[in-house]
Design an enzyme around this catalytic site. Sequence first.
Site, PDB file in Angstrom:
ATOM      1  N   ASP A 128       1.126  -1.108  -0.182  1.00 17.80           N
ATOM      2  CA  ASP A 128      -0.376   0.289  -0.027  1.00 17.80           C
ATOM      3  C   ASP A 128       1.248   1.071  -0.086  1.00 17.80           C
ATOM      4  O   ASP A 128       1.918   1.059   0.304  1.00 17.80           O
ATOM      5  CB  ASP A 128      -0.585  -0.317   0.883  1.00 17.80           C
ATOM      6  CG  ASP A 128      -2.023  -1.000   0.985  1.00 17.80           C
ATOM      7  OD1 ASP A 128      -2.535  -1.253   0.216  1.00 17.80           O
ATOM      8  OD2 ASP A 128      -2.814  -1.235   2.267  1.00 17.80           O
ATOM      9  N   ASP A 170      -5.095  -3.588   4.870  1.00 19.15           N
ATOM     10  CA  ASP A 170      -5.855  -2.717   6.504  1.00 19.15           C
ATOM     11  C   ASP A 170      -7.110  -2.699   6.525  1.00 19.15           C
ATOM     12  O   ASP A 170      -7.383  -3.283   6.959  1.00 19.15           O
ATOM     13  CB  ASP A 170      -4.924  -1.545   6.356  1.00 19.15           C
ATOM     14  CG  ASP A 170      -5.041  -0.561   5.709  1.00 19.15           C
ATOM     15  OD1 ASP A 170      -5.836  -0.676   4.435  1.00 19.15           O
ATOM     16  OD2 ASP A 170      -4.572   0.695   5.387  1.00 19.15           O
ATOM     17  N   ASP A 192      -9.662  -6.203   2.250  1.00 17.47           N
ATOM     18  CA  ASP A 192      -8.314  -7.080   1.710  1.00 17.47           C
ATOM     19  C   ASP A 192      -8.283  -8.636   2.586  1.00 17.47           C
ATOM     20  O   ASP A 192      -7.643  -8.753   2.195  1.00 17.47           O
ATOM     21  CB  ASP A 192      -6.974  -5.971   2.681  1.00 17.47           C
ATOM     22  CG  ASP A 192      -6.689  -4.778   2.132  1.00 17.47           C
ATOM     23  OD1 ASP A 192      -7.188  -4.475   0.844  1.00 17.47           O
ATOM     24  OD2 ASP A 192      -6.943  -3.764   2.470  1.00 17.47           O
TER      25      ASP A 192
HETATM   26  P1  ATP Z   1      -3.149   3.106   0.077  1.00 15.30           P
HETATM   27  O1  ATP Z   1      -1.807   3.715  -0.635  1.00 15.30           O
HETATM   28  O2  ATP Z   1      -2.957   2.614   1.788  1.00 15.30           O
HETATM   29  O3  ATP Z   1      -4.254   1.994  -0.730  1.00 15.30           O
HETATM   30  P2  ATP Z   1      -5.650   4.761   0.100  1.00 15.30           P
HETATM   31  O4  ATP Z   1      -5.478   5.842   1.316  1.00 15.30           O
HETATM   32  O5  ATP Z   1      -4.862   5.809  -0.943  1.00 15.30           O
HETATM   33  O6  ATP Z   1      -4.569   4.182   0.972  1.00 15.30           O
HETATM   34  P3  ATP Z   1      -7.727   4.810  -0.343  1.00 15.30           P
HETATM   35  O7  ATP Z   1      -8.156   4.172   1.653  1.00 15.30           O
HETATM   36  O8  ATP Z   1      -8.554   2.861  -0.241  1.00 15.30           O
HETATM   37  O9  ATP Z   1      -6.750   4.204   0.103  1.00 15.30           O
HETATM   38  O10 ATP Z   1      -9.231   5.402  -0.335  1.00 15.30           O
HETATM   39  C1  ATP Z   1      -9.183   5.934  -1.516  1.00 15.30           C
HETATM   40  C2  ATP Z   1      -9.103   7.492  -1.926  1.00 15.30           C
HETATM   41  O11 ATP Z   1     -10.891   8.427  -1.109  1.00 15.30           O
HETATM   42  C3  ATP Z   1      -8.592   8.423  -1.186  1.00 15.30           C
HETATM   43  O12 ATP Z   1      -7.713   8.342  -2.664  1.00 15.30           O
HETATM   44  C4  ATP Z   1      -9.028   9.440  -1.501  1.00 15.30           C
HETATM   45  O13 ATP Z   1      -9.182   9.834  -2.429  1.00 15.30           O
HETATM   46  C5  ATP Z   1     -10.344   8.728  -0.480  1.00 15.30           C
HETATM   47  N1  ATP Z   1     -10.003   8.729   0.324  1.00 15.30           N
HETATM   48  C6  ATP Z   1      -9.296   8.378   1.455  1.00 15.30           C
HETATM   49  N2  ATP Z   1      -9.948   8.381   2.824  1.00 15.30           N
HETATM   50  C7  ATP Z   1     -11.099   9.176   2.674  1.00 15.30           C
HETATM   51  C8  ATP Z   1     -11.529   9.986   3.238  1.00 15.30           C
HETATM   52  N3  ATP Z   1     -11.019   9.503   5.231  1.00 15.30           N
HETATM   53  N4  ATP Z   1     -12.722   9.933   3.245  1.00 15.30           N
HETATM   54  C9  ATP Z   1     -13.428  10.495   1.964  1.00 15.30           C
HETATM   55  N5  ATP Z   1     -12.825  10.084   1.500  1.00 15.30           N
HETATM   56  C10 ATP Z   1     -11.445   9.072   1.356  1.00 15.30           C
END
Ligand code: ATP
Length: 919
Positions: free
Chosen positions: A333, A645, A649
């Site tokens: 990730d 996480d 997953d």
């Molecule tokens: P990783 O790289 O670990 O996959 P990530 O945080 O980019 O982490 P996700 O958690 O699936 O992956 O989030 C995907 C997208 O959703 C993010 O790029 C962001 O645009 C949006 N996002 C993340 N956290 C939030 C949140 N708390 N509320 C709203 N949108 C969110």
Amino acid sequence: MQPLLGRHWHHLPSEEVVQLLETDIERGLDLFEIQQRQKRFGANQLTPAEGKPLFVRFLLQFHNPLIYILLLAAAITLVLKRDWVDASIIFGVVFINAVIGTIQEARAENAIRALAQTMVTEASVLRMGKIQRIPAAQLVPGDVVILKAGDRVPADIRLARTRELQIAEAALTGESTAVHKQVEKPLAVEMELVDRNNMAYTSTLVTYGQGTGVVIATGDNTEIGRISSLIASAEGMVTPLTHKIERFSRLLLFAILGLAGITFMVGVVRGQPPVDTFTAAIALAVAAIPEGLPAALTVTLAIGVSRMARRRAIIRKLPAVETLGSVTVICSDKTGTLTQNQMTVLDVWAGGQAYQLSGVGYDPQGVLLDANGSRLASTPPAVMELFRAGALCNDSGLTHKDNQWLAEGDPTEVSLLVSARKGGLDEAHMRQETPRLDEIPFESEYQYMATLQRGEQGQYNRVYLKGALEVVLERCAFAAATDLQPYELNRDLVLAHAEALAGRGLRVLGFAYVDLPAGQERVTHADVSGGLVFLGLQAMIDPPRAEAIAAIRVSQQAGIRVKMITGDHARTALAIAQQLGLQDAAQGSDAIPVLTGRELAALTDSELIEIAQRVNVFARVTPEQKLRLVQALQARNEIVAMTGDGVNDGPALKQADIGIAMGITGTEVAKEAADMVLTDDNFATIEAAVEEGRGVFDNLTKIIAWTLPTNVGLGLIILTAVLLGVLLPILPGQVLWINMTTVVVLGLVLALEGKEADIMYRQPRKKDAPILTGGLLWRVLLVGFLILLGSFGLFEFELLRGSSIEVARSVAINTEVAIQTFYLFNTRSLSQSVFTIGLLTNRWAIAGVLVMALLQILFTYASFMNGLFQTAPIPLQSWGMIAGVALSVFLLIELEKWIVRQFKNGRSVRKVQTQLNVE
Ligand code: ATP
């Protein structure tokens, strides 16, 4: 409070449950009551189920085909030869072996169990009107617990409120599909556990939705506590390697029986007395069995597990220790693992205007600047509303304590509280003014979150939505102007601006709102599916972790490819990947810089198999797609480590050869599915674990490569004596002495051997590669043969010069042990010169040699040993010859290693030359 046991909680209305437990569903318990109940009910922990009793474990040590032979040999010795001493020696050695085995196994298992317990489950609980995270062990009956997707249910709970709650109860019922939970009317008394959908039981996993309920039982009084057998079945110390060794032992058994049979026959044909030939056959069997090996391997694995724990990787499933050494691809990730997860909003766009924010980190000291960096006199209404959306559609918290800003919750959300404060808004105040009525929690699949806030004037309620920009834009029809008047949205304009921000590695979140009638107090996905007003975007940096950059370089050097799999935008992901040096390894002409989840969805399985290896960055990927990706990589024989996480997953983590869960941000569901948990969520820890995994495998191989020559050598000595029809140079009891003492005193030293310097410069070990490769097998045979030559030679020499048979045997035995002692230093590296790694760098080896020397002196000079083992003191001159022989073997093996190195170097030089010629 009235007695709790034996009640049919599912049969009672939830209000009655609350009453019976004297609690308050809106406030939870208060401090006094909690303390009273903690005293009365104790900790919410299961009394650890007792493992097998020590005595049974001890007996199980004898449950091994090789030991059967030994016992049989002892029994026959006793019956045929009436030789009490020899028989007792064999019995004694087998007994001591079992004692050592039991102790080592118990210690290894305890170490691993202790590690498992370091991972505490936490629970969200409502106490004194406040939601808190506490260790699950502190829960008491009557506590009001909040469950959300990813949690492990911390106690038995009668649910009072649910929202699309689903719970997987496999831990309790064995049923793997998740059960829908609802708080309907009370259920019939006789309803089975599986059907009680108004209850949540300890150890089951929340896979979807949310719920609130009252704890009705804790610790051993829970349903799982009653079926204690479930917990007793702790995993044994079995790994693919120990399994292989077990199969090898079985094969060996037949070979040894065969050989012993032949030895016997040869003796009989030659007309030797049957009792003598029989002794020879037994000696052979005893000689060829590597008695101490299995225990030594178990100890090595356990040492590996604790070394990994020291480097912050907790092994949940033992086979992972071995598999780690063979990993060829790490899929990681991005957020928090490769990056610091310390978000700071830098750029803002609202009402068609771009702005900047000053300041870094969670300290809300900072101001709003215009696009040119000049300070603004006041925050424009459009920016205000954008910040409001960010602060209200938000579950995080920010407090100031001891001159420090302490954040709680998702860093992405914390950064939005910080930006709102920089704009002059205080979330606590806003949360009071316009309380939250309902919410749609963030889920990776939807990539957005929404909250419904009570409108200030009470005419309407407002939904704020935040999420991945494209997802938010899809739902918007209008955009708010600087003065907040809605006008028609120009998506392309917004996207172009966002692309530029993402290109700098910023994470871009979009914000929108929609108003619902005042009476509507629930929000669903349908309510936010279209017609929203776009408020703007906030872009935040999340710098790469410096140690991740280094770890990626080391992994690439070690022949392991690192792939980033993120939910973030493709441009953001690519920019971060470049900063991390991830793309450096992908310069091949057919490399694909980035693949998005949408593109991935359009590929067939076979196309994905084709492409997966050529891509290093996967963006906007959903958890379900991670599973396909692992499968595609595995189809090309890759050994895949995959991080995760979230709740979803789980399947990918299970499918991966090494599933890795995050210890801090990971859900319980992910941890449950994982083979390994990172206590610091850091990519560098994965690399460290791989390094340790390679070290463990190296040491396992070294122990095997060191132990087997003894068995080959001793076996050959006895076989040769029988074939030549001469006196046995070593008797069965003496053979056992050698086998037992050397492995424990010398062999185990190799388990504590440090990692070799080039360990992360080698290619990953092929998973199905044999432990004894051609080269090693040759080494084992060579050393075995040298033992034969040395021991047998000196034995015959002593006899020739008129020494007694006891002296000659003592010389033969000491020669064998001396060769093994010197060979121990050869084996400290299987390919490098021991002088390069430092002859004396393993303190344990020195200690081992000293102890061994002491034992051999006793064996040779103590009269009780002489009586027991039929040995005799030997003259100093003989020691000179023994040392000479052992030193020659040592030098010969170093020479052999040198020749192999020259040959290998020559081959790689030739390879480079051919490549140069071709080019
Ligand atoms: P990783 O790289 O670990 O996959 P990530 O945080 O980019 O982490 P996700 O958690 O699936 O992956 O989030 C995907 C997208 O959703 C993010 O790029 C962001 O645009 C949006 N996002 C993340 N956290 C939030 C949140 N708390 N509320 C709203 N949108 C969110």
